[in-house]
Design an enzyme around this catalytic site. Structure first.
Site, short mmCIF file in Angstrom:
data_model
loop_
_atom_site.label_atom_id
_atom_site.label_comp_id
_atom_site.label_asym_id
_atom_site.label_seq_id
_atom_site.Cartn_x
_atom_site.Cartn_y
_atom_site.Cartn_z
N LYS A 87 -7.01 1.72 -3.18
CA LYS A 87 -6.66 1.18 -1.86
C LYS A 87 -6.69 2.27 -0.79
O LYS A 87 -7.17 2.05 0.33
CB LYS A 87 -5.28 0.54 -1.91
CG LYS A 87 -4.79 0.00 -0.56
CD LYS A 87 -5.72 -1.06 0.00
CE LYS A 87 -5.35 -1.46 1.43
NZ LYS A 87 -4.05 -2.13 1.54
N LYS A 131 -0.53 5.62 8.52
CA LYS A 131 0.19 5.92 7.27
C LYS A 131 -0.78 6.02 6.09
O LYS A 131 -0.70 6.93 5.27
CB LYS A 131 1.25 4.83 7.02
CG LYS A 131 2.03 4.97 5.72
CD LYS A 131 1.50 4.04 4.62
CE LYS A 131 1.66 2.59 4.99
NZ LYS A 131 1.19 1.69 3.87
N THR A 141 0.86 -1.19 0.00
CA THR A 141 0.00 0.00 0.00
C THR A 141 0.89 1.24 0.00
O THR A 141 1.57 1.52 0.99
CB THR A 141 -0.92 0.02 1.23
OG1 THR A 141 -1.77 -1.13 1.20
CG2 THR A 141 -1.79 1.28 1.22
#
Length: 294
Positions: free
Chosen positions: A170, A238, A95
């Protein structure tokens, strides 16, 4: 079919193990090589460097922790770029932000290789059971060549077009998830503090319009103070940060996501002070922190 696999964290270990159990020949690499031992016991080979894995395998998959790690594995000494060439494909399932995916794509294709980004929706349990949702974008021929592996790793694969679209999808998914987890944690805490049985709340939610597998799976564990990692808090934060940056780029105000990100940042700072290892625990510890600090 033989594939390389770079990165044996929570997700990478489960995914590479599934490939091995379903008849794939797998060559693995991890920064800490001792993490390869369990995979070797199940038939995997070890590559001492990412370059060595690329040299051996036609298709190599990476599942790494963040943009810095994804770039490092490709660009550093003994990295992917040293051996990638025509006829070889590189699939990054980490990711990361769209800009990182585009940088990796440019580096790989400049050497004649093919590139596909393919981040996944799902955490530890779906990775272990082959129930991930794969969000691919980039080289369509590489996507089609990887379908046999994707069919083992996930329950559904999407091809979303040009490089960057997989990363964007995502980040949107994880931004929604992070915002939901904050509301869910606050709701469980509010139910408990106001004299309700939080287990009753879980039952009510499961029968209503907002029932979902995440609440059903996370809720009981949260009420048992079970924070064994499936998706660590530091990674959730994050992803929220990267999603907010994507919102800025597209002039999309996201006050709910921004507030959720501040919650994650707040608890990261608390956990760093009181007990650093909890940063590696699951996304749910904010419930415990809410109970302790509100």
């Amino acid at each position: 079919m033989e594939v390389g696999f770079l990165g044996l964290g929570i997700m990478g270990k489960a995914m590479s193990m599934n490939l091995l159990k379903n008849g794939f020949k797998v060559t693995v690499w991890n920064r800490t090589l001792s993490k390869c031992n369990e995979l070797v016991a199940h038939g995997a080979s070890i590559g001492k460097t990412p370059a060595e894995v690329i040299n051996k395998c036609t298709i190599t998959i990476a599942m790494l922790s963040d943009p810095a790690a994804a770039l490092s594995v490709v660009l550093d000494k003994d990295g992917v770029l040293e051996q990638i060439c025509g006829g070889k494909g590189y699939i990054d399932m980490s990711t990361v932000d769209p800009e990182t995916s585009c940088k990796i794509n440019e580096a790989i294709t400049s050497k004649g290789g093919r590139f596909l980004e393919a981040p996944v929706s799902g955490s530890k349990q779906p990775a272990e059971t082959g129930q991930l949702v794969i969000l691919a974008a980039g080289d369509k021929a590489l996507y089609e060549a990887a379908i046999p592996a994707f069919d083992i790793l996930g329950k559904k694969s999407f091809f979303l077009g040009q490089v960057g679209n997989g990363a964007k999808m995502k980040l949107v998914v994880n931004m929604i998830m992070g915002s939901m987890m904050n509301a869910f944690s606050e709701g469980l805490t509010l139910a408990d503090r106001s004299g309700l049985n939080p287990h009753d709340l879980l039952d009510v939610l499961d029968l209503g319009a907002i029932a979902n597998p995440m609440f059903k799976g996370k809720g009981p564990a949260m009420l048992q103070n079970n924070y064994s990692p499936a998706f660590p808090l530091k990674h959730q934060q994050k992803d929220m940060r990267l999603a907010l940056a994507l919102g800025d780029e597209n002039s999309v105000p996201m006050p709910v996501a921004a507030a959720s990100n501040e919650v994650f940042l707040f608890f990261q700072s608390l956990l760093a002070v009181f007990t650093r290892p909890l940063l590696d625990k699951d996304t749910c510890p904010q419930l415990e922190c809410l109970i302790l600090f509100l």
